[in-house]
Design an enzyme around this catalytic site. Structure first.
Site: not given
Ligand code: PXP
Length: 253
Positions: A11, A13-14, A22, A47, A49, A53, A74, A104-105, A155, A198-199, A220-221
């Protein structure tokens, strides 16, 4: 059950979060996605959103044009996102809950209470050839509802398990893990493909990766944060190693 190779969805996104902090054009999440592809990612997750963001519409346009590996798009269950998905027809869509005020979600989608609406919402996405995944908590009624509405994939939200681990609440962590295991088995028995995410971090990934029913992790994060110190390919390589090791029968406890 033979443990097939577990797919790693990265992922990105970040990378866009840092860019947008910035208002600049860099760092570019598409560059990160291509680097992840080169480094062996099995898919890229982004994702879009409602408030844009992090990932923006043009990021999705560019990802669709540039990627050779599957894109997991997503999105919230809104008409706007459905139209975007139908325009691009990504390999996969993952329906997630979305609240403006959340960082976050935060939880899984409440499928059971909006079954009819969601069944109508995902039907055109399925008809367009997208593999539809529903992001849910490890809860039996949600798994059953996801199955009834015609999703191909669930998921499982691993956030509660990861939070309990990192807060040192190990009894809670083990209870969350048991719940995830049970729901992975249950979903698989219904014929749903099981993903999780997630996480997840280097510390928390192995027990989830070891569930034989889980076919894909989306991370991702942590990976993007770790990339600051090691670079993205090395950050991913360590995650890949831990995932593969967790599924290696020679190192099973
Ligand atoms: N899966 C889903 C459905 C999510 O919404 C996210 C966060 O956007 C992730 C996985 C990845 O989570 P993380 O960024 O905490 O690894």
């Amino acid at each position: 059950m033979a443990l097939g190779k577990l797919r790693l969805g990265v992922n990105i996104d970040h990378v866009a979060t840092v860019r947008n902090a910035r208002g600049s054009a860099y760092p570019d999440p598409v560059r990160a996605a291509l680097m992840a592809q080169e480094a062996g990612a099995d898919g890229i997750t982004a994702h879009l959103r409602e408030d844009r963001r992090h990932i923006g519409d043009s990021d999705i346009d560019r990802l669709v044009a540039a990627l050779r590996i599957p894109l997991n798009f997503e999105m919230a269950a809104t008409p706007e996102m459905q139209a975007i998905a139908l325009r691009h027809r990504p390999h996969a869509v993952c329906i997630v809950p979305e609240k403006r005020e959340e960082r976050t979600t935060e939880g899984g989608l409440e499928v059971a209470r909006q079954e009819n609406q969601l069944a109508h919402f995902i039907a055109p996405l399925r008809d367009a050839g997208c593999r539809v995944s529903i992001f849910i908590a490890a809860d039996r009624s949600q798994v059953e509802a996801a199955h009834r509405i015609g999703a191909q994939v669930i998921e499982l939200h691993t956030g509660a398990y990861c939070d309990a681990h990192h807060d040192g609440h190990f009894a809670d962590r083990d209870a969350e893990l048991a719940r995830l295991r049970e729901m992975a088995e249950f979903a698989d028995s219904l014929g749903l493909e099981v993903h999780a995410g997630h996480g997840l971090t280097y510390e928390t990934v192995a027990p989830v990766a070891a569930f034989p029913q889980v076919k894909e992790l989306n991370i991702g994060h942590f990976l993007i944060g770790e990339a600051i110190f090691r670079g993205l390919p090395a950050s991913m390589a360590e995650m890949r190693r831990l995932m593969d090791e967790a599924r290696d029968p020679r190192v099973q406890p």
